[in-house]
Design an enzyme around this catalytic site. Structure first.
Site, mmCIF file in Angstrom:
data_model
loop_
_atom_site.group_PDB
_atom_site.id
_atom_site.type_symbol
_atom_site.label_atom_id
_atom_site.label_comp_id
_atom_site.label_asym_id
_atom_site.label_seq_id
_atom_site.Cartn_x
_atom_site.Cartn_y
_atom_site.Cartn_z
ATOM 1 N N GLY A 174 -2.704 -2.832 2.972
ATOM 2 C CA GLY A 174 -2.533 -1.341 3.132
ATOM 3 C C GLY A 174 -4.095 -0.420 2.799
ATOM 4 O O GLY A 174 -4.682 0.204 3.448
ATOM 5 N N ASP B 267 -5.004 0.374 -1.802
ATOM 6 C CA ASP B 267 -4.430 1.802 -1.680
ATOM 7 C C ASP B 267 -4.056 2.477 -2.255
ATOM 8 O O ASP B 267 -4.460 3.479 -3.201
ATOM 9 C CB ASP B 267 -3.633 1.395 -0.242
ATOM 10 N N ASP C 193 1.046 0.936 -8.175
ATOM 11 C CA ASP C 193 2.442 1.893 -8.024
ATOM 12 C C ASP C 193 3.077 1.376 -9.505
ATOM 13 O O ASP C 193 3.355 1.875 -10.561
ATOM 14 C CB ASP C 193 3.759 0.799 -7.023
ATOM 15 N N ASP D 42 1.860 1.952 5.121
ATOM 16 C CA ASP D 42 3.325 1.327 6.175
ATOM 17 C C ASP D 42 4.273 1.657 5.435
ATOM 18 O O ASP D 42 5.053 1.391 4.318
ATOM 19 C CB ASP D 42 3.274 0.178 6.367
HETATM 20 P P1 XMP Z 1 2.941 -2.236 -6.986
HETATM 21 O O1 XMP Z 1 4.293 -1.661 -7.382
HETATM 22 O O2 XMP Z 1 1.954 -3.806 -7.666
HETATM 23 O O3 XMP Z 1 2.283 -3.018 -5.699
HETATM 24 O O4 XMP Z 1 1.357 -1.908 -8.191
HETATM 25 C C1 XMP Z 1 0.976 -2.050 -5.638
HETATM 26 C C2 XMP Z 1 1.442 -2.614 -4.132
HETATM 27 O O5 XMP Z 1 2.544 -2.156 -2.853
HETATM 28 C C3 XMP Z 1 3.129 -1.000 -1.857
HETATM 29 N N1 XMP Z 1 3.057 0.103 -2.217
HETATM 30 C C4 XMP Z 1 2.894 0.593 -1.642
HETATM 31 N N2 XMP Z 1 3.010 1.100 0.171
HETATM 32 N N3 XMP Z 1 4.079 3.620 0.060
HETATM 33 C C5 XMP Z 1 3.652 1.929 0.593
HETATM 34 O O6 XMP Z 1 3.400 2.327 2.153
HETATM 35 C C6 XMP Z 1 3.916 3.582 -0.948
HETATM 36 O O7 XMP Z 1 4.342 4.250 -1.275
HETATM 37 C C7 XMP Z 1 3.517 2.181 -1.786
HETATM 38 N N4 XMP Z 1 4.493 2.123 -3.220
HETATM 39 C C8 XMP Z 1 2.927 0.330 -3.043
HETATM 40 C C9 XMP Z 1 1.292 -1.418 -1.376
HETATM 41 O O8 XMP Z 1 1.087 -1.922 -1.070
HETATM 42 C C10 XMP Z 1 0.133 -1.319 -2.467
HETATM 43 O O9 XMP Z 1 -1.017 -2.433 -2.333
HETATM 44 MG MG MG Z 2 -1.481 -3.078 -0.798
#
Ligand code: XMP
Ligand code: MG
Length: 181
Positions: A48, A103, A106, A163
């Site tokens: 990402g 990117d 979360d 994505d």
């Molecule tokens: P965590 O939960 O481990 O997740 O902090 C981080 C990774 O999850 C992906 N991510 C998303 N990708 N839209 C996306 O396309 C979203 O809203 C989203 N939220 C989390 C992302 O790859 C990030 O590195």
């Molecule tokens: Mg990512």
């Protein structure tokens, strides 16, 4: 575009190109000040972060090495909570300053786990720059995001590298999943 349709779902504009440019300018200004006397290894997290990283590093005015790692924790629209390292570093980080480019943070599980791994290799410092974060989703409150472009609601977003099942990364703006879609 005010909204986009992907795999039958609608996504509405959340952060447009002008705002993205402004975020990049602000982040790079701070990072350039902090790293003016350093020579870090910049590590961008695939997939990402590729678009954000490409824009951000072109505003850097300090010398640095640039590497990608590939970590994933997401399947569709859900975080699996378990990371897999699909592309690792092929250079040593021992005694180096590390700047991670992500990117979006979360739950924070992905970066938390990756940081634990990196720390075993004894870098001098590790800082994190994330384009977006979702403060309401965080499960690792001790994870420090040193540079954050923008905090957003706990909703799924696409575009600017992000994505949904590998689609939508090419949109120049960020779009948020429409609730009723
Ligand atoms: P965590 O939960 O481990 O997740 O902090 C981080 C990774 O999850 C992906 N991510 C998303 N990708 N839209 C996306 O396309 C979203 O809203 C989203 N939220 C989390 C992302 O790859 C990030 O590195
Ligand atoms: Mg990512």
């Amino acid at each position: 575009m005010k909204s986009v349709k992907l795999n039958g779902k609608y996504f509405d504009l959340l952060i447009d190109e002008d705002e993205i440019k402004k975020i990049i300018r602000n982040l790079s200004k701070t990072i350039n000040e902090d790293y003016s006397d350093k020579n870090p290894i910049v590590i961008a997290i695939l997939d990402g972060a590729y678009v954000f990283a490409a824009d951000l590093v072109r505003k850097f005015d300090f010398a640095h090495q640039f590497k990608f790692v590939k970590i994933s924790s997401y399947k569709g629209m859900e975080s699996t909570g378990q990371i897999s390292l699909q592309l690792d570093l092929d250079i040593s980080v021992e005694g180096e300053d590390i700047l991670i480019i992500e990117d979006i943070v979360d739950t924070g599980v992905t970066l938390h786990q990756y940081l634990e791994l990196l720390k075993t290799q004894n870098p001098t410092s590790i800082r994190i720059c994330s384009f977006l974060m979702k403060p309401d989703a965080i499960q690792k409150p001790d994870l420090k995001i040193n540079y954050c472009g923008k905090s957003i609601a706990n909703e799924f977003v696409i575009g600017y590298g992000l994505d949904w099942d590998y689609r939508g990364r090419n949109y120049a703006s960020i779009y948020q999943l429409r609730k009723e879609s």
